[in-house]
Design an enzyme around this catalytic site. Structure first.
Site, PDB file in Angstrom:
ATOM      1  N   ARG A  93       0.797  -1.234   0.000  1.00  0.00           N
ATOM      2  CA  ARG A  93       0.000   0.000   0.000  1.00  0.00           C
ATOM      3  C   ARG A  93       0.832   1.288   0.000  1.00  0.00           C
ATOM      4  O   ARG A  93       0.513   2.228  -0.721  1.00  0.00           O
ATOM      5  CB  ARG A  93      -0.985   0.004   1.171  1.00  0.00           C
ATOM      6  CG  ARG A  93      -2.073  -1.073   1.099  1.00  0.00           C
ATOM      7  CD  ARG A  93      -2.588  -1.262  -0.289  1.00  0.00           C
ATOM      8  NE  ARG A  93      -3.752  -2.129  -0.368  1.00  0.00           N
ATOM      9  CZ  ARG A  93      -3.926  -3.036  -1.308  1.00  0.00           C
ATOM     10  NH1 ARG A  93      -2.990  -3.237  -2.221  1.00  0.00           N
ATOM     11  NH2 ARG A  93      -5.018  -3.758  -1.340  1.00  0.00           N
ATOM     12  N   ASP A 122      -6.753  -0.686   4.762  1.00  0.00           N
ATOM     13  CA  ASP A 122      -6.130  -0.085   3.584  1.00  0.00           C
ATOM     14  C   ASP A 122      -6.415   1.402   3.456  1.00  0.00           C
ATOM     15  O   ASP A 122      -5.588   2.151   2.938  1.00  0.00           O
ATOM     16  CB  ASP A 122      -6.581  -0.816   2.316  1.00  0.00           C
ATOM     17  CG  ASP A 122      -5.825  -2.114   2.106  1.00  0.00           C
ATOM     18  OD1 ASP A 122      -4.796  -2.305   2.774  1.00  0.00           O
ATOM     19  OD2 ASP A 122      -6.264  -2.934   1.290  1.00  0.00           O
ATOM     20  N   SER A 174     -13.236 -11.182  -1.433  1.00  0.00           N
ATOM     21  CA  SER A 174     -12.371 -10.041  -1.711  1.00  0.00           C
ATOM     22  C   SER A 174     -10.940 -10.564  -1.718  1.00  0.00           C
ATOM     23  O   SER A 174     -10.481 -11.145  -0.727  1.00  0.00           O
ATOM     24  CB  SER A 174     -12.540  -8.970  -0.632  1.00  0.00           C
ATOM     25  OG  SER A 174     -11.606  -7.931  -0.820  1.00  0.00           O
TER      26      SER A 174
END
Length: 401
Positions: A93, A122, A174
């Site tokens: 990230r 996130d 996901s």
């Protein structure tokens, strides 16, 4: 027209964010996809992004940077979140945030958008990275604004606008994939009592279906960094790709855990990190051979704090940089070769050697030696145990015992 740069993956959330940004903000949307080694062809995303309404798409090849500037420092630190998670999503990230900021500067964009939900980690990782690198950029997080409340709602929104998405209501997982790992969340995994289905795994085979014969790999390290696999030098990306294949075939690297998210809730995730699991175990074995007791034990404390920093999204922080300096010093002698045995999900050390080994066979032997005087141990124990003896004498004298 004002511009916004969107962190784009081609998945469900980021696909519907493109029309949503145009409808609700009137922005020209510049999409950016980071090639982190997803293992799939990214080129078709150009057509998909444009069909979804983006003005253009950048595909940034950051695999080498990801490995050498994010994965390897974390590996050298020995950082594992809550003793299980090897931080595959967490490490990616800040790098994505860095590229978003760079493209925003190139395009003259005033804002950056991302598809992270308001329940997840996130959102913090993206936004802390952006704030650290360019605090003047506006940040838009649609999941904190729109009326969509579930994956089913998102699928309906996409279908109403003719946007193809890779998620169905029958398989609502996901997933986040990169060179280091593949994560799975949602669907039937939301109940921690449910065992993952066998067809969930994409990088590894279930351990019971792995070969009946073990596989051996040898990894050579230089100052804590992997440089050779089975005696052959290879670049950092190729080394991990090869290890992923070997370890995955042997069922190594499946982690199923309930973790503590930064935002305050527990979540259940299933992670596949085949090559990374081998590297972490091998690196640990080499440190056990080459680091002294005090340094090794203190480094374990540093590793836990380092893992929290990465997990929490504070990669671009003075503390992480300072911890890197400590770790770098400890890795000066972490050079050598480790042989690992991979068998039905197990990753077992099968030999370690180093020119900087602190293991002395003459001292450790159970046979006769001419180096260690066992009589010296008596004085050591007397001094080491003196505080305990003094306290016991006081308790006896005062009647506390």
């Amino acid at each position: 027209m004002a511009k916004v740069v969107l962190a784009y993956s081609g998945g469900l959330d980021t696909s519907i964010i493109i029309p949503w940004l145009k409808e609700n903000y009137g922005y020209e949307v510049i999409a950016m996809a980071a090639d982190l080694g997803q293992g799939e062809e990214l080129e078709p995303l150009h057509e998909k992004a444009v069909k979804s309404g983006a003005a253009k798409l950048y595909i940034e090849d950051v695999k080498k940077e990801f490995v050498e500037e994010y994965i390897y420092p974390t590996l050298r630190a020995g950082a594992i979140y809550e003793s299980k998670y090897l931080l595959g999503t967490s490490m990616a990230r800040p790098l994505i945030a860095k590229k978003l900021v760079e493209i925003a500067a190139k395009e003259g964009a005033e804002a950056i958008a991302h598809g992270a939900t308001g329940k997840g980690n996130d959102q913090v990782r993206f936004e802390l990275g952006i704030k650290a690198l360019n605090p003047d950029l506006k940040i838009i997080a649609p999941w904190r604004e729109w009326d969509i409340r579930s994956r089913e709602d998102a699928i309906d929104y996409a279908q109403a606008r003719g946007i193809p998405v890779p998620v169905t209501k029958e398989r609502p997982y996901s997933m986040d994939r990169n060179l280091w790992h593949l994560s799975h969340e949602g669907g039937d995994l939301e109940d921690p009592w449910n065992e993952p289905k066998e067809d969930l795994y994409l990088l590894t085979v279930p351990p019971e279906k792995a070969p009946d014969q073990p596989a051996y790999v040898e990894i050579e390290f230089e100052q804590g960094t992997p440089v050779k696999l089975d005696g052959s030098a290879c670049d950092s990306v190729t080394l991990i790709e090869k290890l992923n294949e070997i370890a995955g075939k042997n069922g190594v690297g499946i982690i199923d855990m309930v973790e503590n998210r930064l935002v305050g809730m527990k979540s259940r995730g299933v992670y596949e990190t085949p090559g990374g699991t081998v590297l972490y175990n091998a690196h640990r074995e080499l440190e056990l051979l080459t680091l002294d007791r005090a340094t090794l034990h203190f480094k374990e404390i540093v590793a836990a704090r380092y893992a929290e920093l990465v997990y929490d999204g504070v990669w671009f922080s003075p503390l992480r940089e300072a911890l890197d300096a400590f770790v770098e010093k400890t890795q000066r002698t972490v050079t050598g070769t480790v042989r690992m045995k991979l068998y039905k999900g197990n990753c077992i050390p099968a030999g370690t050697k180093s020119p900087y080994s602190l293991y002395n066979e003459e001292l450790a032997t159970f046979g006769r030696d001419e180096v260690y005087s066992q009589q010296d141990a008596a004085g050591f124990i007397n001094l080491f145990g003196l505080p305990l003896k003094v306290r016991a004498m006081m308790e006896k004298k005062t009647g506390l015992r």
